[in-house]
Design an enzyme around this catalytic site. Structure first.
Site, PDB file in Angstrom:
ATOM      1  N   GLU A  11       6.922  -1.902   3.030  1.00  0.00           N
ATOM      2  CA  GLU A  11       6.920  -1.228   1.559  1.00  0.00           C
ATOM      3  C   GLU A  11       5.663  -0.390   1.814  1.00  0.00           C
ATOM      4  O   GLU A  11       4.715  -0.676   2.368  1.00  0.00           O
ATOM      5  CB  GLU A  11       6.513  -2.346   0.531  1.00  0.00           C
ATOM      6  CG  GLU A  11       6.262  -1.739  -0.624  1.00  0.00           C
ATOM      7  CD  GLU A  11       5.642  -2.862  -1.812  1.00  0.00           C
ATOM      8  OE1 GLU A  11       5.013  -3.869  -1.150  1.00  0.00           O
ATOM      9  OE2 GLU A  11       6.135  -2.747  -2.846  1.00  0.00           O
TER      10      GLU A  11
ATOM     11  N   ASN B  57       8.321   3.423  -6.441  1.00  0.00           N
ATOM     12  CA  ASN B  57       7.999   2.691  -5.411  1.00  0.00           C
ATOM     13  C   ASN B  57       9.172   2.632  -4.409  1.00  0.00           C
ATOM     14  O   ASN B  57      10.280   1.979  -4.865  1.00  0.00           O
ATOM     15  CB  ASN B  57       7.390   1.337  -5.488  1.00  0.00           C
ATOM     16  CG  ASN B  57       7.078   0.634  -4.343  1.00  0.00           C
ATOM     17  OD1 ASN B  57       7.417   0.999  -3.241  1.00  0.00           O
ATOM     18  ND2 ASN B  57       6.110  -0.408  -4.502  1.00  0.00           N
TER      19      ASN B  57
ATOM     20  N   LYS C 197      12.282   0.468  -6.333  1.00  0.00           N
ATOM     21  CA  LYS C 197      11.929  -0.966  -6.450  1.00  0.00           C
ATOM     22  C   LYS C 197      12.049  -1.094  -7.948  1.00  0.00           C
ATOM     23  O   LYS C 197      11.600  -0.352  -8.864  1.00  0.00           O
ATOM     24  CB  LYS C 197      10.617  -1.071  -6.171  1.00  0.00           C
ATOM     25  CG  LYS C 197       9.793  -2.705  -6.204  1.00  0.00           C
ATOM     26  CD  LYS C 197       8.435  -2.761  -5.587  1.00  0.00           C
ATOM     27  CE  LYS C 197       8.121  -4.059  -5.820  1.00  0.00           C
ATOM     28  NZ  LYS C 197       6.672  -4.116  -5.171  1.00  0.00           N
TER      29      LYS C 197
ATOM     30  N   GLU D 292       0.985  -2.375 -10.046  1.00  0.00           N
ATOM     31  CA  GLU D 292       2.187  -1.446  -9.903  1.00  0.00           C
ATOM     32  C   GLU D 292       2.895  -1.137 -11.134  1.00  0.00           C
ATOM     33  O   GLU D 292       3.681  -0.211 -11.349  1.00  0.00           O
ATOM     34  CB  GLU D 292       3.225  -2.493  -9.075  1.00  0.00           C
ATOM     35  CG  GLU D 292       2.967  -2.497  -7.489  1.00  0.00           C
ATOM     36  CD  GLU D 292       3.974  -2.995  -6.866  1.00  0.00           C
ATOM     37  OE1 GLU D 292       5.197  -2.317  -6.613  1.00  0.00           O
ATOM     38  OE2 GLU D 292       3.840  -4.143  -6.144  1.00  0.00           O
TER      39      GLU D 292
ATOM     40  N   CYS E  99       9.816  -5.742  -1.466  1.00  0.00           N
ATOM     41  CA  CYS E  99       8.681  -6.731  -1.678  1.00  0.00           C
ATOM     42  C   CYS E  99       9.182  -7.800  -2.753  1.00  0.00           C
ATOM     43  O   CYS E  99      10.011  -8.656  -2.583  1.00  0.00           O
ATOM     44  CB  CYS E  99       7.406  -5.950  -2.037  1.00  0.00           C
ATOM     45  SG  CYS E  99       6.079  -7.208  -2.084  1.00  0.00           S
TER      46      CYS E  99
ATOM     47  N   ASN F 214       4.231  -6.087   0.894  1.00  0.00           N
ATOM     48  CA  ASN F 214       2.982  -6.129   1.169  1.00  0.00           C
ATOM     49  C   ASN F 214       2.576  -7.520   0.047  1.00  0.00           C
ATOM     50  O   ASN F 214       2.455  -7.248  -1.280  1.00  0.00           O
ATOM     51  CB  ASN F 214       2.033  -4.973   0.368  1.00  0.00           C
ATOM     52  CG  ASN F 214       1.917  -3.599   1.261  1.00  0.00           C
ATOM     53  OD1 ASN F 214       1.002  -3.270   1.892  1.00  0.00           O
ATOM     54  ND2 ASN F 214       3.299  -2.968   1.200  1.00  0.00           N
TER      55      ASN F 214
HETATM   56  N1  CDV Z   1       4.038  -5.820  -3.331  1.00  0.00           N
HETATM   57  C1  CDV Z   1       4.478  -6.745  -4.059  1.00  0.00           C
HETATM   58  O1  CDV Z   1       5.427  -6.702  -4.759  1.00  0.00           O
HETATM   59  N2  CDV Z   1       3.698  -7.995  -3.930  1.00  0.00           N
HETATM   60  C2  CDV Z   1       4.208  -9.161  -4.766  1.00  0.00           C
HETATM   61  C3  CDV Z   1       2.845 -10.078  -4.819  1.00  0.00           C
HETATM   62  C4  CDV Z   1       1.982  -9.041  -5.902  1.00  0.00           C
HETATM   63  C5  CDV Z   1       3.262 -11.362  -5.491  1.00  0.00           C
HETATM   64  C6  CDV Z   1       4.959 -10.008  -4.052  1.00  0.00           C
HETATM   65  O2  CDV Z   1       6.061 -10.413  -4.474  1.00  0.00           O
HETATM   66  O3  CDV Z   1       4.904 -10.249  -2.900  1.00  0.00           O
END
Ligand code: CDV
Length: 311
Positions: free
Chosen positions: A47, A110, A127, A146, A172, A197
């Site tokens: 990501e 994103n 996303k 975000e 993510c 991430n």
């Molecule tokens: N970049 C993300 O979406 N990170 C989230 C963290 C913040 C919980 C994740 O679900 O990995």
């Protein structure tokens, strides 16, 4: 029968705030070339793979914020990646911050794209599950903005005919939600590509920190097994601008088993030969949706907001 796609999970170590797109693209190309030596057809990146994870900072200046976004793809900085991948005959999946003019206004997402072996963008995903918060919360050791910097994705959960199979993407936090895999599973997805991430520390729930690695694999292995598909999860890992991130990039078979995994928190590629035909055993037996799912019952329970009374 077998439909083998050799896939590289191209994990990145930290990207510094002052690292240029050109420097990052050089790292992406180095991983691509390693993938080529292992016979990869497809390389999957994390990501927001072109920059540091900027939502960790409260940014008031709009020009500064916009500097983290891509206005076109390929851009001048990313064109060398597209060209090198095409010359090697490798496709890729890349996450980045997207800034576009759409419906007469400026919009920020994103985003992740799927590029085929000819260098053509054949799929895009934005996303949907944006974690974190909208306002500055100075009590946190780092922000997760975000919800402020991106809009919720407006493309749904599409799947694409590519790489001799049916391919979907998630980003993510999406990977923690079973419906993401299921909505794609209902469209016959055979391969789900996910970049992430994930900070080790979750400021609102530090009790979960010890389980960050476990939860990462738990959700992706469940998604793979319960939908009879391959899942590739790829991290931006390590200590980035003082914040520790999990690694554990991996390739998961439709059995739910991890068949390849990175072992460092730096730039590293884990490779597996993924037979897309392994999906059919699950899709035609225990997870034959047409035969065994009970959507009418699920709907009835949700609409009644409770259990079905005994007959
Ligand atoms: N970049 C993300 O979406 N990170 C989230 C963290 C913040 C919980 C994740 O679900 O990995």
């Amino acid at each position: 029968m077998s439909r083998i796609v050799t896939i590289g999970a191209a994990q990145l170590g930290p990207i510094a705030r002052n690292e240029s797109r050109q420097e990052v693209v050089a790292r992406l190309i180095a991983l691509l070339e390693q993938g080529a030596r292992h016979g990869c057809d497809l390389v999957v990146y994390p990501e927001l793979a072109l920059t540091t994870f900027f939502p960790r900072w409260w940014i008031e200046d709009d020009d500064e914020l916009k500097s983290w976004f891509e206005r076109e793809m390929p851009s001048a900085a990313t064109r060398p990646l597209f060209e090198r991948a095409k010359s090697l005959g490798i496709g890729f999946n890349l996450g980045f911050a997207e800034l576009i003019q759409e419906d007469g206004s400026e919009r920020r997402f994103n985003t992740s794209i799927l590029v085929d072996k000819q260098g053509k963008i054949v799929g895009k995903y934005r996303k949907v599950h944006l974690p974190g918060h909208h306002d500055n919360e100075p009590w946190r050791p780092f922000q997760h903005l975000e919800k402020r910097y991106f809009e919720r994705g407006n493309l749904g959960f599409p799947v694409f005919k590519a790489f001799d199979g049916v391919v979907g993407m998630a980003i993510c936090n999406d990977r923690r939600w079973p419906e993401v895999y299921r909505v794609m599973g209902l469209q016959g997805v055979e391969l789900v590509l996910i970049g992430y991430n994930t900070p080790v520390h979750n400021p609102p729930a530090p009790d979960q920190d010890a389980h960050a690695d476990f939860h990462n694999h738990l959700v992706m292995q469940s998604g793979a097994y319960q939908n009879g598909c391959w899942v590739v999860g790829v991290a931006k890992a390590g200590k980035e601008e003082g914040v520790d991130h999990i690694g554990q990039s991996c390739i998961i078979a439709p059995s739910g088993q991890i068949v390849a995994q990175c072992s460092t928190l730096g730039d590293e590629i884990a490779v597996a030969r993924c037979d897309l035909d392994l999906t059919s055993s699950y899709k035609t037996t225990i997870f034959n949706f047409a035969m065994h799912r009970e959507p009418d019952t699920y709907k009835m329970i949700v609409e009644r907001k409770g259990a079905i009374p005994p007959a």
